[in-house]
Motif scaffolding. Sequence first.
Motif, short mmCIF file in Angstrom:
data_model
loop_
_atom_site.label_atom_id
_atom_site.label_comp_id
_atom_site.label_asym_id
_atom_site.label_seq_id
_atom_site.Cartn_x
_atom_site.Cartn_y
_atom_site.Cartn_z
N VAL A 66 -3.71 10.66 12.58
CA VAL A 66 -3.04 9.44 13.06
C VAL A 66 -3.14 9.40 14.59
O VAL A 66 -3.52 10.37 15.23
N PHE A 67 -2.78 8.25 15.14
CA PHE A 67 -2.58 8.14 16.58
C PHE A 67 -1.08 8.25 16.83
O PHE A 67 -0.30 7.51 16.24
N LYS A 69 -4.72 11.34 19.86
CA LYS A 69 -5.46 11.55 18.61
C LYS A 69 -4.99 12.85 17.98
O LYS A 69 -5.09 13.91 18.57
N LEU A 70 -4.51 12.74 16.75
CA LEU A 70 -4.01 13.91 16.04
C LEU A 70 -4.75 14.00 14.71
O LEU A 70 -5.15 12.97 14.18
#
Lengths: 344, 344
Positions: free
Chosen positions: B141-142, B127-128
């Motif tokens: 995004v992932f 997870k970002l």
Amino acid sequence: MNQSVVIAPISESLSEFISSNQYSKIIVIADNHTKKHCYPVLKKILPKHSLVTVPAGESQKTLATCEKIWKAMTEEELDRHALVINIGGGVIGDMGGFCAAVYKRGIHFIQVPTTLLSQVDASVGGKLGIDFQGFKNHLGVFDLPEKVLIDPAFLNTLPEREIRSGFAEIIKHCLIADAAKWEEIRQKDFEDQNWQDLIAHSVKIKQQVVEQDPKEKGLRKILNFGHTLGHAVETCFLNKPQGQRLFHGEAIAIGMIMESYLSFARKMIDQQTLTDIEEFLFATYGKVNISAEDIEEIIALTRQDKKNKGKEVRFSLLKEAGQCEYDVVIAASEMRKAIAYYLG
Amino acid sequence: MNQSVVIAPISESLSEFISSNQYSKIIVIADNHTKKHCYPVLKKILPKHSLVTVPAGESQKTLATCEKIWKAMTEEELDRHALVINIGGGVIGDMGGFCAAVYKRGIHFIQVPTTLLSQVDASVGGKLGIDFQGFKNHLGVFDLPEKVLIDPAFLNTLPEREIRSGFAEIIKHCLIADAAKWEEIRQKDFEDQNWQDLIAHSVKIKQQVVEQDPKEKGLRKILNFGHTLGHAVETCFLNKPQGQRLFHGEAIAIGMIMESYLSFARKMIDQQTLTDIEEFLFATYGKVNISAEDIEEIIALTRQDKKNKGKEVRFSLLKEAGQCEYDVVIAASEMRKAIAYYLG
């Protein structure tokens, strides 16, 4: 053809999609042109939704515009089960798709491409993004829309120059992957082309390539034929006065002539193929003047191309009409010759 | 344990990674704390690289900071074969990872988490993202790093409050997935915990959950136990004067007490389990005062939680110690009771 792309009247394809899915909210992203010319058709079909409008044009494809879109999404309290519908050309599709892919780490979106260019190119393949610091598509992600709904009737809303610009990507698809189709289109004038047929043809080619290499590790790079110098030319002309700016396809047509010359100089295509390509492209797009100063800027700009590795500038070049090879390292001196050849 | 996470002295793990990979350029992202306390160790090992420093703190986890990072990447002419190394806590990892994942549609990055919180939580799972408009991780995004290099020695650079904050996620991992470990840690004081062992334990649990559901369609939501109200409390306190702000783990500890109460109120855990949890958490974290005004803001903020669907606010609640259930719809009136229970 992959079922994610539907070529049909939007009233049918969108109704079908909406009735077979459940979304918590729907937000439509349009520019001021598509709001006026295309959105009214969708508005009749859609259940309750909200609309975000951004000014039209490549100059709007920025982080600042994304911020406005994300604010609108937040104000509408869109959750992860919401749907984004992007109605517009490549700018709206790339940017609206990027905004959807990043909002809460990604929500569903569908693309309704309204220009020939976006119908045959941008809407297929999952490349999303925005320009940054003057570099095209410098920030972005790969993410697929739930559906791409292509309605060729939207072409009637476009000025001829827009359609001519989109045609460049159709020509590219023929040159890199279908010699017979290339022979077919180059025998006809621009006015006599069959758009419905060519849209389906281009989508099919692009899908086949993208399915084999979705994240552009290798093969997908062939879709960049004409784009290394073409993008650089496009970026260079972004800073010109309004009247001198180029549409994407116009820049790519220039890039295709230059890169066909490079293919010839590297003995990958013969003289006749080069002549056929340049004659057809000059006849369709005319010639654009490029100053000595611009030439050096264009060459410098190719260093930011995403296909590069380290200091090497890598091209996708034709092996013959209908075939393309990628990762061909080209020196600045060769690019200079290619530009000189274009300018004749 | 998945090979992408290495728990070892950074001088070993980073040397190993660098010598077995080839990158065109390397850029290190740090904050002013990790630049001072952690970067010197890496600097000795790394080949030629550049460094971007951003101010420390959650308030920096913004689009504006990303813009600075992307500018630095562009100025360094990073291509798609470049590497980003993020040295720091969750803020640097989430934000630096997001910047790498979006630059030219994604370049490689590695995470070097330097806080207990990021070692046991943020650095694992892909997870970002960044905060937006006051909402935590609202854009993102992932995407997975090439490696997560965890060096427990970095904990020696941290103030005790930071370690205590990270401990909350360790407690959470025990409560949702390992009743025996929960019994083990709750018998010991904070000062007597074995961090090396607990880091490995937490990473393993998180990896197991994430592997089964990388994009949080279902099971992964259990990692959000304590986070629905916890995030809302954290966000509410972001606007307080400096001295009253909460660390992430402190807010999650509050959220875990409230959500354990909800689990009890829904008859999912018994009185004894609730008592055990609240006693241990109050003993470790104390109690934070929440005003009547804050309560309504906190409840309103839960509407922006990413797990929600439509107007429903969805929680992940304990079924018993060591087990967790997700998608439990909770009304505002129940939340109000849970907050009142916490405040006693």
